[in-house]
Design an enzyme around this catalytic site. Sequence first.
Site, short mmCIF file in Angstrom:
data_model
loop_
_atom_site.label_atom_id
_atom_site.label_comp_id
_atom_site.label_asym_id
_atom_site.label_seq_id
_atom_site.Cartn_x
_atom_site.Cartn_y
_atom_site.Cartn_z
N GLU A 49 0.88 -1.16 0.00
CA GLU A 49 0.00 0.00 0.00
C GLU A 49 0.91 1.21 0.00
O GLU A 49 1.57 1.51 1.00
CB GLU A 49 -0.89 -0.01 1.24
CG GLU A 49 -1.77 1.22 1.34
CD GLU A 49 -2.61 1.26 2.62
OE1 GLU A 49 -2.67 0.24 3.33
OE2 GLU A 49 -3.16 2.34 2.91
N ASP A 60 -4.84 10.41 9.02
CA ASP A 60 -3.54 9.94 9.49
C ASP A 60 -3.13 10.53 10.83
O ASP A 60 -3.33 11.72 11.10
CB ASP A 60 -2.46 10.25 8.45
CG ASP A 60 -2.55 9.28 7.29
OD1 ASP A 60 -2.66 8.07 7.54
OD2 ASP A 60 -2.55 9.75 6.13
#
Lengths: 263, 410
Positions: A49, A60
């Site tokens: 990924e 995030d």
Amino acid sequence: MSAVEDVIAARKAAGSGAFVGYLPVGFPDLATSIEAAVALVENGVDVLELGLPYSDPVMDGTVIQKATQAALAGGFRLAHGFEAVAAITARVSAPVLVMTYWNPVLQYGVDRFADDLVAAGGAGLITPDLVPDEAGPWLAASDRTGLDRVFLAAPSSTDARLAQAVATSRGFVYAVSTMGITGARSDVDSAARGLVARLRDVGATSTCVGVGISSAEQVREVLGYADGAIVGSALVTALADGGVGAVARTAGALAAGTRLTTS
Amino acid sequence: MTHLRDEQGPYFGEYGGRFVPESLIAALDELDAAYRAAKTDPAFQAELAQLHATYTGRPSIITEVPRFAEHAGGARIILKREDLNHTGSHKINNVLGQALLAKRLGKTRLIAETGAGQHGVATATAAALFGMECVVYMGEVDTERQALNVARMRLLGATVIPVKTGSRTLKDAINDALRDWVANVQTTHYLLGTVAGPHPFPVMVRDFHKIIGEEARQQVLDLTGRLPDAVTACVGGGSNAMGIFHAFLDDPGVALYGYEAAGEGHLTEKHAATLTRGRPGVLHGARSYLLQDDDGQTIESHSISAGLDYPGVGPEHAWLNDIGRATYLPVTDDEAMQALRLLSLTEGIIPAIESAHALAGTIKLGKELGPEAIVLVNLSGRGDKDMETAGKYFDILDAEVLAADDSAPL
Ligand SMILES: Cc1ncc(COP(=O)(O)O)c(C=O)c1O
């Protein structure tokens, strides 16, 4: 069927599940990020990924934020993302999914992005801030090109939304283990187990769990009920602290969680 | 016959929507349902109206400013005095509405982003009033230039978290508030402070502010016997502008002007003129105009005004811009600061630097429209919070005297 689905199915058939490893492009620099991604595959990662750094990464936590901000400060451009995918797929056979927030794709042009990703050898996209409801142009572009499209499923999602995520995803469905953003956690929520079960109930055959997984024990635990385990922040931390050698060792240690144990 | 006033989202033309992590969709659905129920619930409306009457200080008055107007071509200029609301700006209108909704949803914790600190202060105020926990995210740059508001929030019992990522201003404060919300959505309401973000925020925040225009429209009619020729407001995310524009959207004779922060000039690199210089894209959960590079990375904005220092804008403004119903023009730091001083000197009203952008635009507009015109300006906030910035800008702070005061014996 997609290469990602094939790899996951093969690991499952062998009695385990897939190890999905995340790293951002351009951290600490483009060349090293490519070396690190290759090292992940050489040390047991089944599906890569590859994250594209973005100015406003709301999904995030601090570890990945710091790395992607550094990549941007170091001059990351979208073109580097395609370069990295091409360089990695030329050297290793693991499928490469690109993880990207939506605006960079939109500005690049959804169809152009899809075509260039295919040309670079990429397998598809993971889109953390794009829900299927808003994904019309991407559904069309991925159908046209055959690219995988990984949508997220959350513990808070209704059954109807889980069914939608399963129906629209290809490659796998990304089960968000916990209500939160990326970052290592000591225990991966029991919410993950329940979410994966609910996804199966609405027809999921390929489900990977991500967010918070940072040890081989957690990988093993997750693979007890899911088809794949996704690790990000733990790998980024290793790369930041100890370079390619360290991230290779960390990947190897995590990959131990995919092997059956007798204990 | 459809009215521009009737737009309810989630899209305004091609703008709006919900570009957020799946984890937030359930909370947005819950909020949307609660908001729609509240909109038609007389008990909710009565509770909010009562709060506005006894706490906010609504209706806010209008003030005609003839001495200021002499510098604006002699047009009649009328200020809608949102600066006189409790906490000092329009922000409280939306905050009380959303805080009541949060209470209905059983949430015990309010989080907010803030730029100038006015929205943070208003949210901390509501949290104190309703006995809720409050966390405010504020860019580190803004905690410095709006230090007075940081102290106000803390005094009100809120936790202020300085955001140190990215541009360390409003944009990054929104990112951190969204991250907090993803993790704590069960107990927490994200009290977004402008008409941006994912649906239902743009429409809900607009509705909580449209009282500004509804009051002002009638007040101007009562005072002058007719509708104004133009309505003006500053535009950061766009909440005070949507609030005053909304009642006039279907009055074709009323021109609508939004003034964006042009910083050092909209043709320089240092500005926040989103509609003037940006292009459509996705930021903070909605499709709208934003300042971005070729790769879709958000470009950092610049403005002397923390409340306008934002590279995005609400989707309804993007739509009003495209269909030509409203006009958005850039105003520089210096033009705003001169207008701030002019209103202070001519009328004894010190505006917020944000609102001063609307005044500066109105000076130019008044000169174009001439003495027969009536212009209604949204004076969105008062300038108390800006005294340090203004003091430095005009060099009217006497540093030695200030230092001597600090060390004077009690
Ligand atoms: C007094 C005042 N006016 C305007 C704004 C800008 O916000 P909006 O464009 O949402 O009205 C702010 C924001 O902090 C403010 O404090």
